[in-house]
Write a protein that holds these residues in place. Structure first.
Motif, mmCIF file in Angstrom:
data_model
loop_
_atom_site.group_PDB
_atom_site.id
_atom_site.type_symbol
_atom_site.label_atom_id
_atom_site.label_comp_id
_atom_site.label_asym_id
_atom_site.label_seq_id
_atom_site.Cartn_x
_atom_site.Cartn_y
_atom_site.Cartn_z
ATOM 1 N N ILE A 106 66.623 36.917 12.003
ATOM 2 C CA ILE A 106 68.448 36.403 11.460
ATOM 3 C C ILE A 106 69.425 37.290 11.245
ATOM 4 O O ILE A 106 70.719 37.341 11.662
ATOM 5 N N ASP A 107 69.015 38.412 11.256
ATOM 6 C CA ASP A 107 70.903 39.329 10.348
ATOM 7 C C ASP A 107 70.743 39.697 11.860
ATOM 8 O O ASP A 107 72.493 39.132 11.957
ATOM 9 N N PHE A 108 69.953 39.855 12.828
ATOM 10 C CA PHE A 108 70.470 40.090 14.590
ATOM 11 C C PHE A 108 71.544 38.625 14.433
ATOM 12 O O PHE A 108 72.841 39.493 15.408
ATOM 13 N N LEU A 109 71.438 37.576 14.746
ATOM 14 C CA LEU A 109 72.263 36.812 14.924
ATOM 15 C C LEU A 109 73.380 36.532 14.876
ATOM 16 O O LEU A 109 74.427 36.538 14.821
ATOM 17 N N ALA A 110 72.885 36.897 12.714
ATOM 18 C CA ALA A 110 74.879 36.939 12.255
ATOM 19 C C ALA A 110 75.918 38.038 12.366
ATOM 20 O O ALA A 110 75.812 37.620 12.058
ATOM 21 N N ASP A 111 74.779 39.481 12.442
ATOM 22 C CA ASP A 111 75.527 40.383 13.451
ATOM 23 C C ASP A 111 76.331 39.832 14.509
ATOM 24 O O ASP A 111 77.643 40.123 15.048
ATOM 25 N N ALA A 112 75.349 38.911 15.175
ATOM 26 C CA ALA A 112 76.008 38.702 16.728
ATOM 27 C C ALA A 112 77.546 37.688 16.321
ATOM 28 O O ALA A 112 78.560 37.337 17.405
ATOM 29 N N VAL A 113 77.463 36.659 15.263
ATOM 30 C CA VAL A 113 78.399 35.549 15.259
ATOM 31 C C VAL A 113 79.604 36.416 14.600
ATOM 32 O O VAL A 113 80.910 36.283 15.059
ATOM 33 N N GLN A 114 79.507 38.040 13.800
ATOM 34 C CA GLN A 114 80.365 38.226 13.424
ATOM 35 C C GLN A 114 81.338 39.152 14.990
ATOM 36 O O GLN A 114 82.774 39.277 15.031
ATOM 37 N N HIS A 115 80.670 39.306 16.114
ATOM 38 C CA HIS A 115 80.597 40.467 17.273
ATOM 39 C C HIS A 115 81.929 39.343 18.046
ATOM 40 O O HIS A 115 82.663 39.762 18.300
ATOM 41 N N MET A 116 80.795 38.003 17.544
ATOM 42 C CA MET A 116 82.079 36.569 18.335
ATOM 43 C C MET A 116 83.337 36.811 18.252
ATOM 44 O O MET A 116 84.347 36.871 18.650
ATOM 45 N N LEU A 117 83.450 36.720 16.694
ATOM 46 C CA LEU A 117 84.477 36.450 16.059
ATOM 47 C C LEU A 117 85.558 37.927 16.384
ATOM 48 O O LEU A 117 86.412 37.678 16.092
ATOM 49 N N THR A 118 84.384 39.216 15.925
ATOM 50 C CA THR A 118 85.815 40.058 16.365
ATOM 51 C C THR A 118 86.464 40.172 17.638
ATOM 52 O O THR A 118 87.670 40.870 17.941
ATOM 53 N N GLU A 119 85.488 39.472 18.680
ATOM 54 C CA GLU A 119 86.081 39.875 20.233
ATOM 55 C C GLU A 119 87.152 38.870 20.721
ATOM 56 O O GLU A 119 87.624 39.002 21.163
ATOM 57 N N ILE A 120 87.224 37.881 20.195
ATOM 58 C CA ILE A 120 87.892 36.623 20.051
ATOM 59 C C ILE A 120 89.120 36.817 19.206
ATOM 60 O O ILE A 120 90.446 36.032 19.245
ATOM 61 N N GLY A 121 89.226 38.083 18.085
ATOM 62 C CA GLY A 121 90.482 38.332 17.300
ATOM 63 C C GLY A 121 90.539 36.623 15.954
ATOM 64 O O GLY A 121 91.746 36.519 15.847
ATOM 65 N N VAL A 122 89.269 36.450 15.397
ATOM 66 C CA VAL A 122 89.308 35.314 14.193
ATOM 67 C C VAL A 122 88.617 35.982 13.670
ATOM 68 O O VAL A 122 87.794 36.733 13.202
ATOM 69 N N PRO A 123 89.896 36.614 12.344
ATOM 70 C CA PRO A 123 89.198 37.328 11.372
ATOM 71 C C PRO A 123 88.875 36.115 10.351
ATOM 72 O O PRO A 123 87.920 37.253 9.103
ATOM 73 N N GLN A 124 88.866 35.240 10.022
ATOM 74 C CA GLN A 124 87.672 34.242 9.309
ATOM 75 C C GLN A 124 87.601 32.936 9.037
ATOM 76 O O GLN A 124 89.108 32.223 9.900
ATOM 77 N N VAL A 125 87.038 31.880 8.443
ATOM 78 C CA VAL A 125 86.243 31.033 9.285
ATOM 79 C C VAL A 125 86.332 30.342 8.421
ATOM 80 O O VAL A 125 85.669 30.651 7.076
ATOM 81 N N ASN A 126 86.512 28.842 8.841
ATOM 82 C CA ASN A 126 85.364 27.300 7.437
ATOM 83 C C ASN A 126 84.346 27.157 8.316
ATOM 84 O O ASN A 126 84.205 27.293 9.569
ATOM 85 N N LEU A 127 82.978 28.122 7.273
ATOM 86 C CA LEU A 127 81.846 27.836 8.133
ATOM 87 C C LEU A 127 80.682 26.161 7.850
ATOM 88 O O LEU A 127 80.831 26.072 6.922
ATOM 89 N N PHE A 128 80.390 26.221 9.357
ATOM 90 C CA PHE A 128 79.777 24.554 9.234
ATOM 91 C C PHE A 128 78.000 25.246 9.348
ATOM 92 O O PHE A 128 78.059 25.937 9.954
ATOM 93 N N GLY A 129 76.484 25.169 9.304
ATOM 94 C CA GLY A 129 75.325 25.452 9.309
ATOM 95 C C GLY A 129 75.053 23.772 9.087
ATOM 96 O O GLY A 129 74.789 23.535 8.029
ATOM 97 N N GLY A 130 74.186 23.204 10.187
ATOM 98 C CA GLY A 130 73.331 22.258 9.918
ATOM 99 C C GLY A 130 72.099 22.187 9.996
ATOM 100 O O GLY A 130 71.856 23.431 11.102
ATOM 101 N N CYS A 131 71.179 22.240 9.205
ATOM 102 C CA CYS A 131 69.834 22.432 9.555
ATOM 103 C C CYS A 131 69.670 24.131 10.099
ATOM 104 O O CYS A 131 69.732 25.238 9.200
#
Length: 319
Positions: A106-131
């Motif tokens: 799960i750590d890898f997947l969480a870090d992949a999310v951060q990698h995506m946000l860094t690449e697209i230049g989004v510093p902060q998000v409202n986070l939704f997670g279902g199931c």
């Protein structure tokens, strides 16, 4: 276990109307969407972004279940896209992304999310997670707290439900015999509330579509599903790490028998100052059975509008 979670998650992503409505929903805001493939630690994945030029709040990152893909929330876009930029993603190991061996947790997947946000230049998000999206989302918030402005989790828990763990061996044996129809029947009983428990919107239609989605899995989906199950068993779904003190909301269907309201409250207690509520006439598939209402609840919370005394929700609890 994973195969059943996969089908449920894909089902949560599909509107409960006939096929024509599903096709129509997929076209919503499609022209304004951008898609891009990225690579994280050698594994390719793809994000989808629907931009809003005059947003009322931070971009909304929607992390769905284990078999939901980046297109799964398009049925919610007509209510959410006018408010803010929307981001969805096929993380490594899911959707159309590269297969991800179970040694990556799960750590890898969480870090992949951060990698995506860094690449697209989004510093902060409202986070939704279902199931399962909550499992990744919570770990993302724990590991990258500065990237999170608000948190909303739905139909989720911090431990594997007992009903699920008990049902999986028998369902797995049924699948091994090739009796897909019987396994599908067991899956519907597992993920949907007993009809006698209380009124659930579109219960019969949702059950039919759930079974259809189960029997139509592709070999690639099955392979990723099995690996996902191994990943959860190997790495677990929760670690008691510090969570950022941001506005947080947890909700579930009032008749959810898989991730019960009490399990939702348990999750909410891990989030500083979190609120909890149930959505009426819904079970575990709350975002399908009450799609407009769940979108409205997410939108209200992310734009700091009142969410108490909503006609489709139970009492708002502060945990």
């Amino acid at each position: 276990m994973e195969r059943f979670l996969v089908i449920m998650e894909r089902f949560v992503a599909v509107p409960p109307s006939p096929e024509l409505l599903m096709r129509t929903a997929v076209t919503v805001a499609q022209d304004s969407a951008e898609e891009q493939e990225l690579v994280f630690e050698g594994y390719a994945y793809t994000y989808r972004i629907v931009r809003q030029s005059t947003p009322q709040t931070e971009p909304l990152l929607l992390l769905g279940g284990s078999s939901q893909n980046r297109h799964s929330w398009q049925g919610h876009e007509k209510w959410l896209a006018p408010l803010c930029t929307l981001i969805t993603v096929d993380l490594p190991g899911y959707g159309s992304a590269d297969f991800l061996p179970a040694r990556y947790g799960i750590d890898f997947l969480a870090d992949a999310v951060q990698h995506m946000l860094t690449e697209i230049g989004v510093p902060q998000v409202n986070l939704f997670g279902g199931c399962f999206g909550e499992v990744v989302g919570l770990r993302f918030a724990q590991r990258h707290p500065a990237s999170v402005r608000r948190i909303v989790f739905a139909a989720a828990a911090i431990r594997l439900p007992r009903l699920y763990s008990e049902a999986v061996p028998q369902l797995s044996r049924t699948l091994a015999r090739g009796d897909i129809e019987r396994a599908a029947d067991g899956l519907v009983r597992l993920f949907m509330s007993n009809p006698g428990a209380g009124k659930v919107r579109r219960h019969a239609a949702v059950a039919r579509l759930l079974q259809q989605q189960f029997v139509n899995q592709t070999p690639d989906e099955v392979r990723k599903a099995v690996e996902h199950n191994t990943r959860l068993v190997t790495h677990g779904c929760y670690r008691p790490l510090r969570v950022p003190a941001v506005p947080s909301l947890v909700f579930t269907g009032e008749y959810d028998t898989l991730c019960t309201p009490e399990m939702g409250r348990e999750l909410a207690r891990t989030l500083p100052g979190a609120l909890f509520t149930t959505v009426k006439e819904a079970d575990h598939l709350v975002t399908v059975e009450r799609r407009q209402e769940s979108a409205d609840l997410i939108a209200r919370f992310c734009t700091d509008r009142p969410i108490d005394d909503l006609p489709y929700c139970g009492p708002l609890e502060s945990l």
